[in-house]
Design a protein around this motif. Structure first.
Motif, PDB file in Angstrom:
ATOM      1  N   MET A  93       6.782   5.589   8.799  1.00 16.65           N
ATOM      2  CA  MET A  93       5.557   4.827   8.897  1.00 16.65           C
ATOM      3  C   MET A  93       4.418   5.833   8.917  1.00 16.65           C
ATOM      4  O   MET A  93       4.477   6.824   9.649  1.00 16.65           O
ATOM      5  N   PHE A  94       3.416   5.625   8.075  1.00 17.26           N
ATOM      6  CA  PHE A  94       2.289   6.535   8.070  1.00 17.26           C
ATOM      7  C   PHE A  94       1.019   5.820   7.652  1.00 17.26           C
ATOM      8  O   PHE A  94       1.044   4.700   7.156  1.00 17.26           O
ATOM      9  N   LYS A  95      -0.078   6.510   7.863  1.00 17.67           N
ATOM     10  CA  LYS A  95      -1.405   5.952   7.610  1.00 17.67           C
ATOM     11  C   LYS A  95      -1.905   6.396   6.245  1.00 17.67           C
ATOM     12  O   LYS A  95      -1.742   7.553   5.865  1.00 17.67           O
ATOM     13  N   VAL A  96      -2.512   5.464   5.513  1.00 13.87           N
ATOM     14  CA  VAL A  96      -3.167   5.770   4.243  1.00 13.87           C
ATOM     15  C   VAL A  96      -4.558   5.147   4.258  1.00 13.87           C
ATOM     16  O   VAL A  96      -4.791   4.136   4.915  1.00 13.87           O
ATOM     17  N   ARG A  97      -5.440   5.768   3.510  1.00 12.90           N
ATOM     18  CA  ARG A  97      -6.812   5.263   3.408  1.00 12.90           C
ATOM     19  C   ARG A  97      -7.026   4.634   2.040  1.00 12.90           C
ATOM     20  O   ARG A  97      -6.537   5.149   1.040  1.00 12.90           O
ATOM     21  N   PRO A  98      -7.772   3.537   1.979  1.00 12.01           N
ATOM     22  CA  PRO A  98      -8.063   2.907   0.691  1.00 12.01           C
ATOM     23  C   PRO A  98      -9.071   3.745  -0.100  1.00 12.01           C
ATOM     24  O   PRO A  98      -9.826   4.526   0.470  1.00 12.01           O
ATOM     25  N   ARG A  99      -9.076   3.565  -1.408  1.00 17.31           N
ATOM     26  CA  ARG A  99     -10.010   4.336  -2.248  1.00 17.31           C
ATOM     27  C   ARG A  99     -11.438   3.818  -2.132  1.00 17.31           C
ATOM     28  O   ARG A  99     -12.390   4.535  -2.410  1.00 17.31           O
ATOM     29  N   ASP A 100     -11.596   2.524  -1.724  1.00 19.19           N
ATOM     30  CA  ASP A 100     -12.949   1.963  -1.612  1.00 19.19           C
ATOM     31  C   ASP A 100     -12.948   0.794  -0.621  1.00 19.19           C
ATOM     32  O   ASP A 100     -11.893   0.338  -0.173  1.00 19.19           O
ATOM     33  N   ALA A 101     -14.133   0.291  -0.308  1.00 16.29           N
ATOM     34  CA  ALA A 101     -14.292  -0.800   0.666  1.00 16.29           C
ATOM     35  C   ALA A 101     -13.652  -2.096   0.178  1.00 16.29           C
ATOM     36  O   ALA A 101     -13.114  -2.873   0.986  1.00 16.29           O
ATOM     37  N   GLY A 102     -13.681  -2.334  -1.123  1.00 18.10           N
ATOM     38  CA  GLY A 102     -13.071  -3.555  -1.670  1.00 18.10           C
ATOM     39  C   GLY A 102     -11.568  -3.596  -1.417  1.00 18.10           C
ATOM     40  O   GLY A 102     -11.003  -4.653  -1.120  1.00 18.10           O
ATOM     41  N   MET A 103     -10.931  -2.447  -1.539  1.00 19.95           N
ATOM     42  CA  MET A 103      -9.495  -2.376  -1.277  1.00 19.95           C
ATOM     43  C   MET A 103      -9.224  -2.652   0.209  1.00 19.95           C
ATOM     44  O   MET A 103      -8.273  -3.352   0.555  1.00 19.95           O
ATOM     45  N   MET A 104     -10.089  -2.156   1.088  1.00 20.96           N
ATOM     46  CA  MET A 104      -9.905  -2.400   2.521  1.00 20.96           C
ATOM     47  C   MET A 104     -10.062  -3.889   2.828  1.00 20.96           C
ATOM     48  O   MET A 104      -9.321  -4.439   3.635  1.00 20.96           O
ATOM     49  N   ASP A 105     -11.001  -4.551   2.150  1.00 22.79           N
ATOM     50  CA  ASP A 105     -11.161  -6.004   2.326  1.00 22.79           C
ATOM     51  C   ASP A 105      -9.878  -6.731   1.923  1.00 22.79           C
ATOM     52  O   ASP A 105      -9.464  -7.683   2.586  1.00 22.79           O
ATOM     53  N   PHE A 106      -9.251  -6.281   0.843  1.00 19.53           N
ATOM     54  CA  PHE A 106      -7.981  -6.864   0.405  1.00 19.53           C
ATOM     55  C   PHE A 106      -6.915  -6.703   1.500  1.00 19.53           C
ATOM     56  O   PHE A 106      -6.178  -7.644   1.803  1.00 19.53           O
ATOM     57  N   PHE A 107      -6.830  -5.522   2.114  1.00 21.39           N
ATOM     58  CA  PHE A 107      -5.825  -5.284   3.150  1.00 21.39           C
ATOM     59  C   PHE A 107      -6.043  -6.188   4.368  1.00 21.39           C
ATOM     60  O   PHE A 107      -5.085  -6.578   5.028  1.00 21.39           O
ATOM     61  N   ARG A 108      -7.280  -6.518   4.635  1.00 19.88           N
ATOM     62  CA  ARG A 108      -7.571  -7.384   5.799  1.00 19.88           C
ATOM     63  C   ARG A 108      -6.992  -8.788   5.613  1.00 19.88           C
ATOM     64  O   ARG A 108      -6.809  -9.513   6.579  1.00 19.88           O
ATOM     65  N   THR A 109      -6.687  -9.178   4.378  1.00 22.14           N
ATOM     66  CA  THR A 109      -6.129 -10.515   4.118  1.00 22.14           C
ATOM     67  C   THR A 109      -4.595 -10.535   4.183  1.00 22.14           C
ATOM     68  O   THR A 109      -4.006 -11.612   4.145  1.00 22.14           O
ATOM     69  N   LEU A 110      -3.963  -9.368   4.254  1.00 17.67           N
ATOM     70  CA  LEU A 110      -2.499  -9.296   4.199  1.00 17.67           C
ATOM     71  C   LEU A 110      -1.839  -9.609   5.527  1.00 17.67           C
ATOM     72  O   LEU A 110      -2.394  -9.355   6.594  1.00 17.67           O
ATOM     73  N   LYS A 111      -0.635 -10.120   5.422  1.00 20.39           N
ATOM     74  CA  LYS A 111       0.210 -10.347   6.599  1.00 20.39           C
ATOM     75  C   LYS A 111       1.160  -9.156   6.731  1.00 20.39           C
ATOM     76  O   LYS A 111       1.594  -8.591   5.715  1.00 20.39           O
ATOM     77  N   PRO A 112       1.493  -8.773   7.954  1.00 17.58           N
ATOM     78  CA  PRO A 112       2.465  -7.681   8.137  1.00 17.58           C
ATOM     79  C   PRO A 112       3.764  -7.981   7.394  1.00 17.58           C
ATOM     80  O   PRO A 112       4.248  -9.110   7.385  1.00 17.58           O
TER      81      PRO A 112
END
Length: 136
Positions: A93-112
């Motif tokens: 398990m590790f941390k990754v950063r999105p390339r832009d804010a739009g990608m982060m918005d997409f991640f906020r909609t995901l379920k674990p």
């Protein structure tokens, strides 16, 4: 024989039977580097597996948003070795950063547990960035 004399004789026998280790005759820090144990293969595998010096295609499951940074935590399951997808040898398990804010918005909609196919690369700042995310 007195008790203190017997104690001294016993201590003398211990030193005769188990002499102290001799110091290395190698110069300075070189001896420390040579005498130090090698990392266990378990940790070497993990370290090697976590290198993303060049763009690497992986599959992982979304676990959570990072509470302190604009990043996500993923459970890494597969890596593309250039020919085929192969499973990762250990649960990672590790941390990754999105390339832009739009990608982060997409991640906020995901379920674990959502499966993600992505290309990741580690930058000079030590962080891993998602260069490409399939389906976005």
């Amino acid at each position: 024989m007195k008790c203190s004399s017997m104690w001294f004789v016993g201590l003398l026998l211990v030193f005769i039977l188990y002499p102290p280790a001799q110091p290395s005759k190698s110069p300075g820090n070189l001896a420390l580097a040579q005498d130090s144990p090698q990392p266990a293969p378990f940790f070497e595998d993990i370290i090697e597996q976590m290198k993303f010096e060049k763009p690497t295609r992986i599959v992982g499951r979304f676990r959570s948003l990072d509470g302190y940074e604009e990043a996500i935590w993923i459970e890494w399951t597969h890596v593309k070795d250039g020919v085929r997808w192969r499973p990762v040898s250990r649960e990672m398990m590790f941390k990754v950063r999105p390339r832009d804010a739009g990608m982060m918005d997409f991640f906020r909609t995901l379920k674990p547990g959502t499966s993600l196919h992505m290309t990741v690369q580690q930058e000079q700042d030590g962080n891993r960035y998602i260069l490409e995310l399939e389906g976005t």
